[in-house]
Design a protein around this motif. Structure first.
Motif, PDB file in Angstrom:
ATOM      1  N   LEU A  63      29.605   8.979  28.187  1.00 47.27           N
ATOM      2  CA  LEU A  63      29.503   7.538  28.004  1.00 47.27           C
ATOM      3  C   LEU A  63      28.215   7.001  28.610  1.00 47.27           C
ATOM      4  O   LEU A  63      27.642   7.606  29.525  1.00 47.27           O
ATOM      5  CB  LEU A  63      30.696   6.837  28.653  1.00 47.27           C
ATOM      6  N   SER A  64      27.784   5.855  28.137  1.00 49.75           N
ATOM      7  CA  SER A  64      26.633   5.160  28.715  1.00 49.75           C
ATOM      8  C   SER A  64      26.857   3.667  28.547  1.00 49.75           C
ATOM      9  O   SER A  64      26.794   3.161  27.420  1.00 49.75           O
ATOM     10  CB  SER A  64      25.322   5.570  28.017  1.00 49.75           C
ATOM     11  N   SER A  65      27.148   2.975  29.635  1.00 48.73           N
ATOM     12  CA  SER A  65      27.219   1.517  29.609  1.00 48.73           C
ATOM     13  C   SER A  65      25.872   1.003  30.089  1.00 48.73           C
ATOM     14  O   SER A  65      25.595   0.983  31.296  1.00 48.73           O
ATOM     15  CB  SER A  65      28.360   1.010  30.500  1.00 48.73           C
ATOM     16  N   ILE A  66      25.028   0.602  29.156  1.00 44.65           N
ATOM     17  CA  ILE A  66      23.614   0.409  29.454  1.00 44.65           C
ATOM     18  C   ILE A  66      23.100  -0.915  28.901  1.00 44.65           C
ATOM     19  O   ILE A  66      23.658  -1.491  27.976  1.00 44.65           O
ATOM     20  CB  ILE A  66      22.771   1.559  28.857  1.00 44.65           C
ATOM     21  N   ARG A  67      21.988  -1.349  29.486  1.00 40.43           N
ATOM     22  CA  ARG A  67      21.300  -2.525  28.980  1.00 40.43           C
ATOM     23  C   ARG A  67      20.661  -2.205  27.632  1.00 40.43           C
ATOM     24  O   ARG A  67      20.281  -1.069  27.368  1.00 40.43           O
ATOM     25  CB  ARG A  67      20.238  -2.982  29.979  1.00 40.43           C
ATOM     26  N   GLU A  68      20.512  -3.221  26.825  1.00 38.74           N
ATOM     27  CA  GLU A  68      19.999  -3.027  25.472  1.00 38.74           C
ATOM     28  C   GLU A  68      18.627  -2.366  25.469  1.00 38.74           C
ATOM     29  O   GLU A  68      18.326  -1.526  24.612  1.00 38.74           O
ATOM     30  CB  GLU A  68      19.927  -4.378  24.749  1.00 38.74           C
ATOM     31  N   GLU A  69      17.779  -2.700  26.443  1.00 39.16           N
ATOM     32  CA  GLU A  69      16.427  -2.140  26.458  1.00 39.16           C
ATOM     33  C   GLU A  69      16.407  -0.650  26.770  1.00 39.16           C
ATOM     34  O   GLU A  69      15.389   0.019  26.580  1.00 39.16           O
ATOM     35  CB  GLU A  69      15.538  -2.900  27.447  1.00 39.16           C
ATOM     36  N   HIS A  70      17.510  -0.105  27.253  1.00 41.07           N
ATOM     37  CA  HIS A  70      17.582   1.324  27.539  1.00 41.07           C
ATOM     38  C   HIS A  70      18.257   2.117  26.423  1.00 41.07           C
ATOM     39  O   HIS A  70      18.285   3.345  26.453  1.00 41.07           O
ATOM     40  CB  HIS A  70      18.350   1.566  28.849  1.00 41.07           C
ATOM     41  N   ALA A  71      18.790   1.428  25.447  1.00 36.62           N
ATOM     42  CA  ALA A  71      19.573   2.100  24.407  1.00 36.62           C
ATOM     43  C   ALA A  71      18.728   3.086  23.604  1.00 36.62           C
ATOM     44  O   ALA A  71      19.209   4.166  23.232  1.00 36.62           O
ATOM     45  CB  ALA A  71      20.205   1.068  23.482  1.00 36.62           C
ATOM     46  N   ALA A  72      17.481   2.744  23.336  1.00 34.15           N
ATOM     47  CA  ALA A  72      16.638   3.621  22.526  1.00 34.15           C
ATOM     48  C   ALA A  72      16.481   4.992  23.165  1.00 34.15           C
ATOM     49  O   ALA A  72      16.461   6.018  22.466  1.00 34.15           O
ATOM     50  CB  ALA A  72      15.273   2.976  22.302  1.00 34.15           C
ATOM     51  N   PHE A  73      16.377   5.042  24.488  1.00 29.35           N
ATOM     52  CA  PHE A  73      16.246   6.318  25.190  1.00 29.35           C
ATOM     53  C   PHE A  73      17.477   7.179  24.959  1.00 29.35           C
ATOM     54  O   PHE A  73      17.369   8.366  24.620  1.00 29.35           O
ATOM     55  CB  PHE A  73      16.052   6.056  26.690  1.00 29.35           C
ATOM     56  N   TYR A  74      18.661   6.614  25.110  1.00 31.37           N
ATOM     57  CA  TYR A  74      19.892   7.392  24.974  1.00 31.37           C
ATOM     58  C   TYR A  74      20.142   7.802  23.526  1.00 31.37           C
ATOM     59  O   TYR A  74      20.665   8.886  23.261  1.00 31.37           O
ATOM     60  CB  TYR A  74      21.073   6.596  25.533  1.00 31.37           C
ATOM     61  N   LYS A  75      19.747   6.952  22.596  1.00 27.40           N
ATOM     62  CA  LYS A  75      19.889   7.328  21.191  1.00 27.40           C
ATOM     63  C   LYS A  75      18.932   8.451  20.829  1.00 27.40           C
ATOM     64  O   LYS A  75      19.301   9.380  20.097  1.00 27.40           O
ATOM     65  CB  LYS A  75      19.661   6.095  20.306  1.00 27.40           C
ATOM     66  N   ARG A  76      17.710   8.392  21.351  1.00 26.28           N
ATOM     67  CA  ARG A  76      16.712   9.405  21.008  1.00 26.28           C
ATOM     68  C   ARG A  76      17.014  10.738  21.669  1.00 26.28           C
ATOM     69  O   ARG A  76      16.913  11.797  21.045  1.00 26.28           O
ATOM     70  CB  ARG A  76      15.320   8.929  21.435  1.00 26.28           C
ATOM     71  N   VAL A  77      17.396  10.702  22.938  1.00 26.30           N
ATOM     72  CA  VAL A  77      17.586  11.951  23.690  1.00 26.30           C
ATOM     73  C   VAL A  77      18.942  12.582  23.393  1.00 26.30           C
ATOM     74  O   VAL A  77      19.035  13.791  23.155  1.00 26.30           O
ATOM     75  CB  VAL A  77      17.422  11.691  25.204  1.00 26.30           C
ATOM     76  N   PHE A  78      20.001  11.779  23.387  1.00 27.59           N
ATOM     77  CA  PHE A  78      21.353  12.325  23.265  1.00 27.59           C
ATOM     78  C   PHE A  78      22.028  12.026  21.925  1.00 27.59           C
ATOM     79  O   PHE A  78      23.142  12.512  21.683  1.00 27.59           O
ATOM     80  CB  PHE A  78      22.239  11.782  24.395  1.00 27.59           C
ATOM     81  N   GLY A  79      21.393  11.227  21.099  1.00 28.23           N
ATOM     82  CA  GLY A  79      22.064  10.851  19.864  1.00 28.23           C
ATOM     83  C   GLY A  79      23.247   9.936  20.092  1.00 28.23           C
ATOM     84  O   GLY A  79      24.216   9.938  19.315  1.00 28.23           O
TER      85      GLY A  79
END
Length: 260
Positions: free
Chosen positions: A161-177
């Motif tokens: 799971l990742s409860s994250i700020r919107e500005e960090h979402a791109a990192f988690y989508k790119r690295v972990f899908g």
């Protein structure tokens, strides 16, 4: 045997970025935080990071802790480079037995039914970094999130799971899908910023992530030292990364001069 032969025949190309991260890892140590040590430097680092952005109110102790630091399924770690604390990460192994984690404070209605159905999750949180170290090591997020990758390899959850700020979402989508499960809500612990709930399915991303980011890999010995029952005895021990050994063993690391 067929699996090993297939691995032996793999044509592995490792990016310059991954090679650089592997070299930095030779200077990294991970240390587990004692739950009863209220003034651990990790809590001071967390305080400084949150105060810089006015995410928490000031306090006289200059530490940032909350009740979720003390629950049975909590694990908190400091990341050190050349002996200096540079970042930290907290993890919760969220199960039907231990339903405590930051994501649960905001998304209980989403997660309770999944736990009731037998799922379990790794829930990273409180990723904070020293400001100077973040400037000196732009790849510091990867060195820190490696702890979550190792926890997934150890606990083998259904999702990370990742409860994250919107500005960090791109990192988690790119690295972990990671994919978005639920929209804006607010976490507990007095934090003022909105988050979104993302999730990455461990069984689907494990090999892809290991191929692209071999520095996330680890040996069973390193994972046991960090997460196994009784690993609390390692609170004062420095745990050294084993990514290079693990990646070579799985034929996932062959450095080249190719850029990412």
């Amino acid at each position: 045997m067929r699996t090993q032969q297939t691995a032996d025949r793999r044509q592995v190309t490792t990016s310059r970025f991954a090679t650089t991260l592997m070299d930095i890892l030779d200077r990294v140590e991970y240390r587990r935080v004692r739950l009863d040590e209220e003034l651990d430097p990790v809590y001071r680092l967390r305080y400084d990071a949150y105060r810089r952005e006015d995410f928490i109110p000031a306090n006289n102790e200059h530490v940032a802790r909350d009740d979720l630091d003390l629950v049975p399924n909590a694990m908190c770690y400091g990341v050190y480079i050349d002996g200096q604390l540079v970042s930290s990460l907290r993890l919760h192994h969220l199960t039907a037995e231990h339903r405590y984690s930051p994501s649960m404070t905001a998304y209980a209605d989403i997660l309770h039914p999944k736990l009731d159905a037998g799922m379990h999750f790794v829930d990273p949180s409180r990723f904070t970094a020293d400001r100077d170290a973040a400037l000196a090591y732009p790849a510091l997020p990867f060195l820190t999130i490696r702890l979550a990758a190792m926890a997934c390899e150890y606990f083998k959850p259904d999702y990370c799971l990742s409860s994250i700020r919107e500005e960090h979402a791109a990192f988690y989508k790119r690295v972990f899908g990671s994919v978005e499960w639920e929209g804006v809500r607010y976490l507990g612990g007095g934090l003022k910023f909105p988050v979104r709930l993302y999730a990455a399915k461990y069984s689907e991303i494990r090999d892809r992530v290991a191929d692209r980011f071999p520095f996330f890999m680890s040996t069973p010995e390193e994972r046991d030292a960090l997460f196994a029952p009784g690993s609390e005895a390692n609170y004062v021990a420095a745990i050294h990364p084993t990514a290079r050994k693990a990646a070579i063993a799985e034929h996932r690391f062959a450095p080249t001069e190719a850029a990412e």
